[in-house]
Design a protein around this motif. Structure first.
Motif, PDB file in Angstrom:
ATOM      1  N   UNK A   5      -9.917  -5.262  -2.734  1.00 19.39           N
ATOM      2  CA  UNK A   5     -11.070  -5.167  -1.827  1.00 19.39           C
ATOM      3  C   UNK A   5     -10.926  -6.143  -0.660  1.00 19.39           C
ATOM      4  N   UNK A   6     -10.389  -7.317  -0.914  1.00 19.86           N
ATOM      5  CA  UNK A   6     -10.250  -8.331   0.131  1.00 19.86           C
ATOM      6  C   UNK A   6      -9.463  -7.822   1.345  1.00 19.86           C
ATOM      7  N   UNK A   7      -8.249  -7.267   1.171  1.00 17.54           N
ATOM      8  CA  UNK A   7      -7.522  -6.758   2.345  1.00 17.54           C
ATOM      9  C   UNK A   7      -8.244  -5.595   3.029  1.00 17.54           C
ATOM     10  N   UNK A   8      -8.925  -4.774   2.261  1.00 15.77           N
ATOM     11  CA  UNK A   8      -9.636  -3.641   2.845  1.00 15.77           C
ATOM     12  C   UNK A   8     -10.805  -4.096   3.715  1.00 15.77           C
ATOM     13  N   UNK A   9     -11.439  -5.186   3.350  1.00 12.49           N
ATOM     14  CA  UNK A   9     -12.561  -5.688   4.133  1.00 12.49           C
ATOM     15  C   UNK A   9     -12.112  -6.342   5.435  1.00 12.49           C
ATOM     16  N   UNK A  10     -10.979  -7.027   5.427  1.00 11.23           N
ATOM     17  CA  UNK A  10     -10.565  -7.786   6.593  1.00 11.23           C
ATOM     18  C   UNK A  10      -9.575  -7.057   7.500  1.00 11.23           C
ATOM     19  N   UNK A  11      -9.028  -5.961   7.061  1.00 11.82           N
ATOM     20  CA  UNK A  11      -8.100  -5.197   7.893  1.00 11.82           C
ATOM     21  C   UNK A  11      -8.740  -4.730   9.194  1.00 11.82           C
TER      22      UNK A  11
END
Length: 98
Positions: A5-11
């Motif tokens: 979820x972390x990379x998906x939120x900040x991409x």
């Protein structure tokens, strides 16, 4: 699951920052200037660019049609209007012609 979820939120934020940097004109090889005055007359704008470049020690020649020869290399003029502290300013970007 939280790791994905972390990379998906900040991409999206990283992509926005990347494209904002690309469109700002501050890339290697570009010449970026903020002139003191706002130029609506294209001929006066070109003269101001030539004067600024000569003050920077560059050998400049305007070729017409948004093209400059600066120190033997060809550049294309890309003017932008940007805001600094809510005040619109005229940014002059000269990009190398490829």
């Amino acid at each position: 699951m939280e790791i994905f979820i972390f990379p998906l939120l900040f991409t999206p934020f990283l992509l926005i920052g990347y494209f904002a940097y690309q469109s700002s004109g501050y890339k290697k090889g570009n010449i970026v200037m903020h002139l003191d005055d706002w130029y609506k007359d294209y001929n006066k704008y070109v003269k101001a660019i030539e004067i600024e470049l000569r003050n920077r020690g560059k050998k400049v020649n305007y070729l017409g049609n948004f093209r400059f020869e600066i120190d033997g290399e060809l550049y294309i003029l890309h003017p932008q209007i940007v805001t600094n502290a809510r005040v619109p300013t005229q940014r002059t970007i000269l990009k190398p012609e490829t």
